[in-house]
Design a protein around this motif. Structure first.
Motif, short mmCIF file in Angstrom:
data_model
loop_
_atom_site.label_atom_id
_atom_site.label_comp_id
_atom_site.label_asym_id
_atom_site.label_seq_id
_atom_site.Cartn_x
_atom_site.Cartn_y
_atom_site.Cartn_z
N ARG A 45 12.26 2.44 5.45
CA ARG A 45 11.87 3.14 6.51
C ARG A 45 10.48 2.68 7.32
N LEU A 46 9.70 2.30 5.99
CA LEU A 46 8.45 2.11 6.29
C LEU A 46 7.84 1.00 5.22
N TYR A 47 6.92 0.09 5.59
CA TYR A 47 6.30 -0.80 4.49
C TYR A 47 4.88 -1.09 4.94
N LEU A 48 4.01 -0.80 4.60
CA LEU A 48 2.46 -1.01 5.22
C LEU A 48 1.90 -1.63 4.02
N VAL A 85 8.74 11.11 8.04
CA VAL A 85 8.99 9.83 7.11
C VAL A 85 7.86 10.21 5.82
N ILE A 86 8.22 10.33 4.52
CA ILE A 86 7.54 10.76 3.49
C ILE A 86 7.33 9.23 2.95
N ALA A 87 6.11 8.71 2.83
CA ALA A 87 5.75 7.29 2.26
C ALA A 87 4.95 7.70 0.99
N GLN A 88 5.53 6.85 0.05
CA GLN A 88 4.87 6.71 -1.57
C GLN A 88 3.68 5.76 -1.38
N MET A 89 2.58 6.16 -1.90
CA MET A 89 1.40 5.11 -2.27
C MET A 89 2.00 4.46 -3.46
N GLU A 90 1.82 2.90 -3.24
CA GLU A 90 2.03 1.82 -4.15
C GLU A 90 0.81 1.87 -5.17
N LYS A 91 0.81 1.88 -6.47
CA LYS A 91 -0.13 1.68 -7.50
C LYS A 91 -1.39 2.85 -7.25
N PRO A 92 -1.06 3.82 -7.23
CA PRO A 92 -2.16 4.93 -6.98
C PRO A 92 -3.24 4.75 -8.32
N MET A 105 0.74 -1.03 -0.06
CA MET A 105 0.00 0.01 0.09
C MET A 105 0.82 1.32 0.05
N MET A 106 1.74 1.47 0.84
CA MET A 106 2.77 2.58 0.80
C MET A 106 4.14 1.86 1.39
N THR A 107 5.04 2.71 0.84
CA THR A 107 6.51 2.21 1.30
C THR A 107 7.41 3.64 1.37
N ALA A 108 8.33 3.71 2.45
CA ALA A 108 9.28 4.86 2.54
C ALA A 108 10.68 4.64 2.66
N HIS A 109 11.72 5.07 2.15
CA HIS A 109 12.83 4.96 2.08
C HIS A 109 13.76 5.94 2.70
N SER A 110 14.92 5.72 3.31
CA SER A 110 15.63 6.90 3.71
C SER A 110 16.67 7.23 2.46
N PRO A 111 17.25 8.40 2.54
CA PRO A 111 17.97 9.08 1.62
C PRO A 111 19.13 7.88 1.12
N GLU A 112 19.60 7.08 1.89
CA GLU A 112 20.78 6.22 1.58
C GLU A 112 19.93 4.57 0.96
N GLY A 113 18.60 4.80 0.69
CA GLY A 113 17.98 3.84 0.28
C GLY A 113 17.31 2.80 1.24
#
Length: 147
Positions: free
Chosen positions: A12-15, A92-99, A1-9
Motif C-alpha cells: 500500500r505504501l513504500y517510502l 493506512v498503517i505503516a511500519q517503520m523499517e529498522k527502528p 523507511m516505512m512500508t504498509a500492506h493491505s490485509p491481502e498482502g
C-alpha cells in the motif's frame, strides 16, 4: 523507511528517506500506484505530521497526511505511522523499517513521544535462541538405511 500492506498482502505504501526532512516513494491511492513526496510539517500546536503529495504530469498535489502512533503497549506500537489519504475511508498503517537504528532526535522530530525500546531477550525468554539437548542415539541401534 516505512512500508504498509493491505490485509491481502498488497503493498500500500513504500517510502524512503529523501533529502532533509522529506520522504519519497510509492503509494496505492484511488486504485493505482502513485509517485509520492512527503515533507515533515508542524501543526500550530507544534505537533509534527507528514504531508504526502502525489506527483504526476500536473505537478505535486496534496494526497494525505500521517503522524506517529504513540501507543505504549509494546515496541510495535511505537514503530508505526498512520496515514489518512484523500478519498479513502480506511487509514493506512505503516511500519517503520529498522527502528532500532533510529536516534532519539529522529523520534522527537517525527512525533514519537518515546524512543523505540531496544528489545533484548535472554536465551530463557527467546525459544529461538535456546538449543535443547537432543538425546544421543543408542549405540546398540544400527542407523536406518536411507529411503
Amino acid at each position: 523507511m516505512m512500508t504498509a500492506h493491505s490485509p491481502e498482502g498488497k503493498m500500500r505504501l513504500y517510502l524512503v528517506q529523501g533529502q532533509g526532512e522529506s520522504v519519497q516513494g510509492m503509494v496505492w491511492h484511488q486504485g493505482a500506484y502513485r509517485h509520492a513526496l512527503g515533507v515533515l510539517c508542524q501543526k500550530a500546536s507544534g505537533a509534527p505530521y507528514l504531508r504526502l503529495n502525489v506527483v504526476d504530469e500536473e505537478g505535486a498535489r496534496p494526497m494525505g497526511y500521517g503522524h506517529a502512533l504513540n501507543q505504549v503497549d509494546g515496541p510495535s506500537k511505537t514503530n508505526r505511522f498512520v496515514f489518512r489519504l484523500e478519498g479513502e475511508k480506511d487509514p493506512v498503517i505503516a511500519q517503520m523499517e529498522k527502528p532500532e537504528n533510529r536516534v532519539a532526535e529522529f523520534d522527537k522530530k517525527w512525533g514519537f513521544k518515546a524512543p523505540y525500546p531496544s528489545v533484548t531477550m535472554s536465551p530463557e525468554e527467546n525459544n529461538l535462541l535456546r538449543v535443547k539437548e537432543t538425546p544421543k542415539p543408542d549405540q546398540q541401534d544400527p542407523p536406518s538405511p536411507a529411503p
